[in-house]
Enzyme design. Structure first.
Site, PDB file in Angstrom:
ATOM      1  N   CYS A 251      -2.015  34.136   8.892  1.00 52.81           N
ATOM      2  CA  CYS A 251      -1.522  35.000  10.726  1.00 52.81           C
ATOM      3  C   CYS A 251      -0.482  33.811  11.385  1.00 52.81           C
ATOM      4  CB  CYS A 251      -2.542  35.978  11.169  1.00 52.81           C
ATOM      5  SG  CYS A 251      -2.665  36.325   9.643  1.00 52.81           S
ATOM      6  N   GLU A 252       0.178  33.354  10.898  1.00 47.84           N
ATOM      7  CA  GLU A 252       0.821  32.178  12.301  1.00 47.84           C
ATOM      8  C   GLU A 252       2.361  31.906  12.648  1.00 47.84           C
ATOM      9  OE1 GLU A 252      -0.762  28.403  13.364  1.00 47.84           O
ATOM     10  OE2 GLU A 252      -2.640  29.372  12.262  1.00 47.84           O
TER      11      GLU A 252
ATOM     12  N   TYR B 172       0.722  13.978   0.198  1.00 48.84           N
ATOM     13  CA  TYR B 172       0.270  14.450   1.362  1.00 48.84           C
ATOM     14  C   TYR B 172       0.560  16.043   1.424  1.00 48.84           C
ATOM     15  CZ  TYR B 172       0.796   9.712   3.125  1.00 48.84           C
ATOM     16  OH  TYR B 172       0.445   8.590   2.726  1.00 48.84           O
TER      17      TYR B 172
ATOM     18  N   GLU C 261       0.670  -1.088  -0.279  1.00 47.35           N
ATOM     19  CA  GLU C 261       0.201   0.035  -0.319  1.00 47.35           C
ATOM     20  C   GLU C 261       1.093   1.131   0.150  1.00 47.35           C
ATOM     21  OE1 GLU C 261      -1.812   0.047   3.907  1.00 47.35           O
ATOM     22  OE2 GLU C 261      -3.967  -1.323   2.771  1.00 47.35           O
ATOM     23  N   PRO C 262       1.542   1.467  -0.898  1.00 46.84           N
ATOM     24  CA  PRO C 262       2.716   2.929  -0.956  1.00 46.84           C
ATOM     25  C   PRO C 262       1.220   3.727  -0.946  1.00 46.84           C
ATOM     26  CG  PRO C 262       2.938   1.498  -3.321  1.00 46.84           C
ATOM     27  CD  PRO C 262       1.736   0.357  -1.849  1.00 46.84           C
TER      28      PRO C 262
HETATM   29  N1  LLP Z   1      -1.263   1.903   4.419  1.00 48.93           N
HETATM   30  C1  LLP Z   1      -2.203   2.803   5.580  1.00 48.93           C
HETATM   31  C2  LLP Z   1      -3.387   1.750   5.845  1.00 48.93           C
HETATM   32  C3  LLP Z   1      -1.484   3.975   5.886  1.00 48.93           C
HETATM   33  O1  LLP Z   1      -2.224   4.125   7.027  1.00 48.93           O
HETATM   34  C4  LLP Z   1      -1.035   4.822   5.104  1.00 48.93           C
HETATM   35  C5  LLP Z   1      -0.509   5.948   5.320  1.00 48.93           C
HETATM   36  C6  LLP Z   1      -0.434   3.939   3.941  1.00 48.93           C
HETATM   37  C7  LLP Z   1      -0.607   3.174   3.574  1.00 48.93           C
HETATM   38  C8  LLP Z   1       0.576   4.322   2.826  1.00 48.93           C
HETATM   39  O2  LLP Z   1       1.727   5.281   4.176  1.00 48.93           O
HETATM   40  P1  LLP Z   1       3.046   5.682   3.459  1.00 48.93           P
HETATM   41  O3  LLP Z   1       3.290   4.298   1.690  1.00 48.93           O
HETATM   42  O4  LLP Z   1       2.577   6.971   2.095  1.00 48.93           O
HETATM   43  O5  LLP Z   1       4.052   6.096   3.552  1.00 48.93           O
HETATM   44  N2  LLP Z   1       0.675  12.918   6.248  1.00 48.93           N
HETATM   45  C9  LLP Z   1       1.719  11.895   6.756  1.00 48.93           C
HETATM   46  C10 LLP Z   1       2.106  11.184   6.359  1.00 48.93           C
HETATM   47  C11 LLP Z   1       0.295  10.330   6.620  1.00 48.93           C
HETATM   48  C12 LLP Z   1       0.636   8.705   6.350  1.00 48.93           C
HETATM   49  C13 LLP Z   1      -1.185   7.699   6.870  1.00 48.93           C
HETATM   50  N3  LLP Z   1      -1.039   6.462   6.147  1.00 48.93           N
HETATM   51  C14 LLP Z   1       3.076  12.733   6.546  1.00 48.93           C
HETATM   52  O6  LLP Z   1       2.624  14.094   5.456  1.00 48.93           O
HETATM   53  O7  LLP Z   1       4.263  12.618   5.845  1.00 48.93           O
END
Ligand code: LLP
Length: 409
Positions: A339-340, A368, A270-271
């Site tokens: 404004c922060e 993100y 799940e990337p």
């Molecule tokens: N699978 C699940 C169940 C997840 O909760 C996530 C991310 C992923 C896969 C994908 O993860 P990745 O491959 O993108 O690392 N907003 C934060 C990242 C939050 C990730 C939440 N879950 C940031 O900007 O760093």
């Protein structure tokens, strides 16, 4: 896909100065080629039986989702809204998985009726809810438990999910018990096992420790007569935001996990970040400069509402001028108009002295970035542009001030 053509910084073959002129700023820009390459880096080491489910929370723009669906991606979703988006762009429902600790009845029913591949179930109460709703709509629910293996992924605490004490998944000590309970449910089919320990993880060793714990559960389940079809290894692979970070490749990660599990099972990955982050950029214009108490500020038209990551996680995104210039470099804070004091894109960066009206590019913003943006300070959501070779396409219109009031009385 960044390169210089003479003095002009380009994405694929398009000059950023041309994008600024045509679409205005601040603007999210994506490289189609980079998205495809990043997806293929996973696909090429996996078998036809395995699924790369793009974590669409990282970037849920419809065109981006469609691009990935068209090249065979599945989707990792986390809300009814994400499932809705994915179905709208024709993701094969049998490649959609659904995680999240707070699935509502409405969302569960919607997912069931649309025949998604699997629910990644995060609690026994959720299991009960799914069983009940599945019985009511007369559709069997295929489930995996999301197991929390209690492994510290060595990342920012807000995005560490596989650690003891977080809200995610079923504690690994309780996993076998949870499966034995699920096995007895009438409307549930035990189908897989899932674990996602966190995000922006750079040490493969940590994935391996988690995988070994999951493998032990798989073996224990087999001893109890419970066979699983899918092993879902989650996402989390980190990327290189800075020059001194070293990110493992998907190939390295997958080959290590194959050593733990063997290759015969069906795998799901799940990337999110490792597919989207370096395929996206945020282009911003310098509105004003100022020197305040010996500190140089560049005030740009991109703020924390457009890119939250620096403010929320102290995240580092490289900032580069879009013209090669030889001006002397000075220590600079790149900030937005909000404004922060927490509204910054980068602090203490060595940047050439730029003039008002010049542009900077913020890199690795494809994951993100737009997905977490908001209208804070009543700033309309940004335009998004996709670059494909020499061509550009507007894939999200810049919102207008009128749009701010769209749903208000
Ligand atoms: N699978 C699940 C169940 C997840 O909760 C996530 C991310 C992923 C896969 C994908 O993860 P990745 O491959 O993108 O690392 N907003 C934060 C990242 C939050 C990730 C939440 N879950 C940031 O900007 O760093």
């Amino acid at each position: 896909m960044l390169n210089f053509k003479n003095k002009d910084l380009c994405i694929e073959q398009v000059k950023l100065s041309d994008i600024a002129r045509e679409y205005g700023t601040s603007t999210y820009i994506y490289s189609k080629k980079q998205f495809i390459n990043n997806f293929e880096n996973y696909k090429k080491v996996l078998g036809a039986k395995d699924i790369v489910c793009f974590a669409c929370k990282a970037n849920s723009n419809r065109t981006i989702l469609k691009l990935l669906a068209d090249i065979g991606a599945g989707a990792d979703t986390t809300s009814g809204g994400e499932i809705y988006r994915c179905l709208k762009v024709n993701f094969n429902p049998s490649k959609i998985v659904y995680a999240g600790v707070g699935k509502t009845s409405e969302e569960i029913e919607y997912a069931l009726k649309n025949k998604i591949l699997m629910f990644n179930v995060e609690s026994l109460e959720e299991l009960d809810a799914i069983d009940k709703i599945a019985g009511r709509v007369k559709i069997k629910a295929k489930i995996a438990f999301r197991i929390n293996p209690h492994v510290d992924p060595d990342t920012h605490s807000y995005i560490a999910t596989g650690k003891k004490g977080t809200k995610f998944g079923i504690p690994y000590e309780d996993a076998v018990m949870a499966y034995l309970i699920a096995k007895k449910k009438k409307n549930v089919v035990v189908f897989g096992i899932h674990s996602h320990i966190g995000s922006q993880i750079l040490d493969i060793g940590l994935f391996k420790i988690a995988a070994k714990k999951i493998k032990k559960i798989v073996d224990d389940l087999e001893k109890n007569g419970i066979g699983l079809e899918y092993i879902n290894c989650g996402g989390g692979l980190g990327i290189e935001y800075t020059k001194d970070q070293k990110a493992p490749s998907p190939e390295q990660l997958i080959s290590e996990l194959f050593l733990v599990f063997g290759k015969d099972k069906k795998f799901i990955f799940e990337p999110g970040r490792s597919i989207a982050a370096n395929a996206g950029y945020l282009l911003a214009k310098v509105i004003y400069r100022k020197l305040s108490d010996k500190k140089n500020f560049l005030i740009t038209d991109a703020g924390m509402n457009d890119l939250m990551r620096p403010t929320l996680y102290g995240a580092y995104h490289e900032i580069i001028p879009i013209k090669k210039i030889n001006a002397k470099k000075v220590k600079t804070d790149v900030v937005g108009p909000i404004c922060e004091s927490g509204d910054f894109i980068g602090r203490d960066r060595m940047l050439p002295v730029l003039a008002q009206g010049e542009y900077v590019l913020i890199t690795c913003a494809g994951a993100y970035g737009a997905a977490m943006s908001s209208e804070y300070n009543s700033r309309p959501l940004l335009a998004e542009v996709l670059v494909d070779g020499r061509k550009t396409a507007l894939i999200r219109k810049r919102a207008k001030w009128e749009d701010l009031l769209l749903n208000e009385e």
